[in-house]
Write an enzyme that holds these catalytic residues in place. Sequence first.
Site, PDB file in Angstrom:
ATOM      1  N   ASP A  51       0.852  -1.194   0.000  1.00  0.00           N
ATOM      2  CA  ASP A  51       0.000   0.000   0.000  1.00  0.00           C
ATOM      3  C   ASP A  51       0.895   1.253   0.000  1.00  0.00           C
ATOM      4  O   ASP A  51       1.788   1.378   0.842  1.00  0.00           O
ATOM      5  CB  ASP A  51      -0.861  -0.050   1.277  1.00  0.00           C
ATOM      6  CG  ASP A  51      -1.976   0.972   1.279  1.00  0.00           C
ATOM      7  OD1 ASP A  51      -2.403   1.390   0.186  1.00  0.00           O
ATOM      8  OD2 ASP A  51      -2.429   1.332   2.385  1.00  0.00           O
ATOM      9  N   HIS A  52       0.660   2.165  -0.930  1.00  0.00           N
ATOM     10  CA  HIS A  52       1.424   3.423  -1.021  1.00  0.00           C
ATOM     11  C   HIS A  52       2.935   3.205  -1.019  1.00  0.00           C
ATOM     12  O   HIS A  52       3.655   3.801  -0.202  1.00  0.00           O
ATOM     13  CB  HIS A  52       1.038   4.383   0.113  1.00  0.00           C
ATOM     14  CG  HIS A  52      -0.380   4.862   0.021  1.00  0.00           C
ATOM     15  ND1 HIS A  52      -0.796   5.842  -0.846  1.00  0.00           N
ATOM     16  CD2 HIS A  52      -1.483   4.456   0.694  1.00  0.00           C
ATOM     17  CE1 HIS A  52      -2.101   6.026  -0.713  1.00  0.00           C
ATOM     18  NE2 HIS A  52      -2.551   5.192   0.207  1.00  0.00           N
ATOM     19  N   THR A  94      -8.781   2.511   8.657  1.00  0.00           N
ATOM     20  CA  THR A  94      -9.230   3.169   9.892  1.00  0.00           C
ATOM     21  C   THR A  94     -10.385   2.431  10.585  1.00  0.00           C
ATOM     22  O   THR A  94     -10.376   2.289  11.816  1.00  0.00           O
ATOM     23  CB  THR A  94      -9.629   4.630   9.569  1.00  0.00           C
ATOM     24  OG1 THR A  94      -8.456   5.281   9.053  1.00  0.00           O
ATOM     25  CG2 THR A  94     -10.113   5.374  10.791  1.00  0.00           C
ATOM     26  N   ASP A 150       3.234   4.855  -5.388  1.00  0.00           N
ATOM     27  CA  ASP A 150       2.522   6.121  -5.198  1.00  0.00           C
ATOM     28  C   ASP A 150       3.441   7.284  -5.570  1.00  0.00           C
ATOM     29  O   ASP A 150       4.200   7.791  -4.745  1.00  0.00           O
ATOM     30  CB  ASP A 150       2.049   6.224  -3.739  1.00  0.00           C
ATOM     31  CG  ASP A 150       1.267   7.503  -3.490  1.00  0.00           C
ATOM     32  OD1 ASP A 150       1.184   8.342  -4.410  1.00  0.00           O
ATOM     33  OD2 ASP A 150       0.739   7.662  -2.373  1.00  0.00           O
ATOM     34  N   GLU A 164      -1.036   5.982  -8.476  1.00  0.00           N
ATOM     35  CA  GLU A 164      -1.948   7.021  -7.960  1.00  0.00           C
ATOM     36  C   GLU A 164      -1.750   8.318  -8.718  1.00  0.00           C
ATOM     37  O   GLU A 164      -0.630   8.750  -8.972  1.00  0.00           O
ATOM     38  CB  GLU A 164      -1.703   7.249  -6.457  1.00  0.00           C
ATOM     39  CG  GLU A 164      -2.586   8.365  -5.877  1.00  0.00           C
ATOM     40  CD  GLU A 164      -2.485   8.506  -4.360  1.00  0.00           C
ATOM     41  OE1 GLU A 164      -2.325   7.475  -3.671  1.00  0.00           O
ATOM     42  OE2 GLU A 164      -2.562   9.650  -3.869  1.00  0.00           O
ATOM     43  N   HIS A 184      -7.561   9.895   3.972  1.00  0.00           N
ATOM     44  CA  HIS A 184      -7.199   8.836   4.928  1.00  0.00           C
ATOM     45  C   HIS A 184      -7.516   9.262   6.358  1.00  0.00           C
ATOM     46  O   HIS A 184      -7.375  10.425   6.711  1.00  0.00           O
ATOM     47  CB  HIS A 184      -5.700   8.539   4.839  1.00  0.00           C
ATOM     48  CG  HIS A 184      -5.275   7.944   3.527  1.00  0.00           C
ATOM     49  ND1 HIS A 184      -4.525   8.622   2.607  1.00  0.00           N
ATOM     50  CD2 HIS A 184      -5.508   6.718   3.000  1.00  0.00           C
ATOM     51  CE1 HIS A 184      -4.297   7.844   1.559  1.00  0.00           C
ATOM     52  NE2 HIS A 184      -4.886   6.680   1.763  1.00  0.00           N
ATOM     53  N   GLY A 185      -7.928   8.312   7.175  1.00  0.00           N
ATOM     54  CA  GLY A 185      -8.150   8.588   8.599  1.00  0.00           C
ATOM     55  C   GLY A 185      -9.608   8.871   8.927  1.00  0.00           C
ATOM     56  O   GLY A 185     -10.490   8.649   8.093  1.00  0.00           O
ATOM     57  N   GLY A 211      -8.994   5.793   1.380  1.00  0.00           N
ATOM     58  CA  GLY A 211      -9.649   6.593   2.419  1.00  0.00           C
ATOM     59  C   GLY A 211     -11.127   6.273   2.536  1.00  0.00           C
ATOM     60  O   GLY A 211     -11.958   7.160   2.740  1.00  0.00           O
TER      61      GLY A 211
HETATM   62  O1  G3H Z   1      -2.805   4.543   3.699  1.00  0.00           O
HETATM   63  C1  G3H Z   1      -2.317   4.602   4.802  1.00  0.00           C
HETATM   64  C2  G3H Z   1      -2.767   3.705   5.910  1.00  0.00           C
HETATM   65  O2  G3H Z   1      -4.138   3.799   6.109  1.00  0.00           O
HETATM   66  C3  G3H Z   1      -2.091   4.022   7.211  1.00  0.00           C
HETATM   67  O3  G3H Z   1      -0.746   3.969   7.094  1.00  0.00           O
HETATM   68  O4  G3H Z   1      -0.048   2.185   8.683  1.00  0.00           O
HETATM   69  O5  G3H Z   1       1.574   3.853   7.746  1.00  0.00           O
HETATM   70  O6  G3H Z   1      -0.131   4.537   9.470  1.00  0.00           O
HETATM   71  P1  G3H Z   1       0.215   3.636   8.334  1.00  0.00           P
HETATM   72  P1  13P Z   2      -8.718   4.598   5.585  1.00  0.00           P
HETATM   73  O1  13P Z   2      -7.779   4.412   6.726  1.00  0.00           O
HETATM   74  O2  13P Z   2      -9.313   5.962   5.548  1.00  0.00           O
HETATM   75  O3  13P Z   2      -9.717   3.511   5.515  1.00  0.00           O
HETATM   76  O4  13P Z   2      -7.833   4.506   4.238  1.00  0.00           O
HETATM   77  C1  13P Z   2      -7.192   3.317   3.927  1.00  0.00           C
HETATM   78  C2  13P Z   2      -6.356   3.463   2.711  1.00  0.00           C
HETATM   79  O5  13P Z   2      -6.662   4.171   1.774  1.00  0.00           O
HETATM   80  C3  13P Z   2      -5.128   2.660   2.649  1.00  0.00           C
HETATM   81  O6  13P Z   2      -4.393   2.907   1.486  1.00  0.00           O
HETATM   82 ZN    ZN Z   3      -4.503   4.905   0.794  1.00  0.00          ZN
END
Ligand code: G3H
Ligand code: 13P
Ligand code: ZN
Length: 284
Positions: A82-83, A233, A104, A134, A180-181, A209
Site C-alpha cells: 500500500d502506497h 481506519t 505512489d 496514484e 485517509h483517517g 480513504g
Molecule cells: O494509507 C495509509 C494507511 O491507512 C495508514 O498507514 O499504517 O503507515 O499509518 P500507516
Molecule cells: P482509511 O484508513 O481511511 O480507511 O484509508 C485506507 C487506505 O486508503 C489505505 O491505502
Molecule cells: Zn490509501
Amino acid sequence: MALVTVAELLRKAELSKYAVGAFNCNNMEIVQAIIAAAEAEQAPVIIQASQGAIKYAGLEWIVGLAKLAAAQTNVPVALHLDHGTSFEQCVQCIGSGFSSVMIDGSQYPLEENIALTNRVLAVARAVGVSVEAELGKIGGTEDDITVDEKDAMLTEPQEAKTFVDRTGVESLAVAIGTAHGQYRGEPKLDFNRLKKIKELVKIPIVLHGSSGVPDEAIKEAIALGVSKVNIDTNIREAFTNATRQVLNEKPNEIDPRKVLGPAREAATAVIREKIRIFGTSGKA
Ligand code: G3H
Ligand code: 13P
Ligand code: ZN
C-alpha cells in the site's frame, strides 16, 4: 492456494460490478480477521501492508503471515504493498513475495510519476506481479487545507487518460474527495469526476480513504467503476475499541489472548460488513 494478483481479482470485479475489499493489516490477529471474514463471506480478498505496517511488523513477517493465510484457505487472497514510496521498495516487496504493489508517485509532477510507474511496471511485469498507481493527491483528514486547495488535489480526468495510456498500469487510485483517517464531517465524493475518469480510463479504479464514507456513497462509487476499496481506519477503530472495552471492564486482565481475541472478532465483524457492502459475498 497461492497468492493471486490484485489485477486478476479486479478483472473479475470489473466485469460483475462489485469491488474487492483491500484491508490493511498490522499484525497476526488482523490478518486472521481478514481471512476469517473472507471465508465467512466466501469472498476474494486483498491483504495490504502500509509503510507503517512494514516498519511495525517487518516485511518478512507480513509475507509469511499472508502466504500462510492464503495456503490455508479456499478463498483467493492477494498481498499488496500500500502506497509504495520508491522503485527500490517495490522491487524489495516483489522479491519478498508480494503478488501486487502500489507505486505512489502522486506527489511528483505528471512526467515523473509516469516515469517512476513505468520503471516499477517493467520489473513487476517480468515476474507476474500487478501494479497500482496514484494520480491526484489523497490527503489525510487532518491536513489543514482550504476547499480550493482540496479541489486542486483531485484527479484530472484527461490527465488520468494520459497517465494510463503512457503506462498501461493495471489499476489507478484517484482523488475524488476521500481522505485517509477519521473524517471530521461527512465526506463529499465528486461522482461526476469519477464518471468522467471512468469514461476515459478503461482500467479498474481504486478508492482510498474509504473508512467513514457512507455505505450508499461507496455503492454509488462501485456502480460508477470503483473495483477496489481500501479500508484501514474502520479496522483500527473496531480492534482498538474492543481492547479498550475489555480492559475497562476487567482492569486486572493480564492474558493477551483475552484482550486480543475480542479485538480480532470485532475486526472480523467490520470486515464482513464491508465485504457485503462491496457486493463481494459469494464471489470467491
Ligand atoms: O494509507 C495509509 C494507511 O491507512 C495508514 O498507514 O499504517 O503507515 O499509518 P500507516
Ligand atoms: P482509511 O484508513 O481511511 O480507511 O484509508 C485506507 C487506505 O486508503 C489505505 O491505502
Ligand atoms: Zn490509501
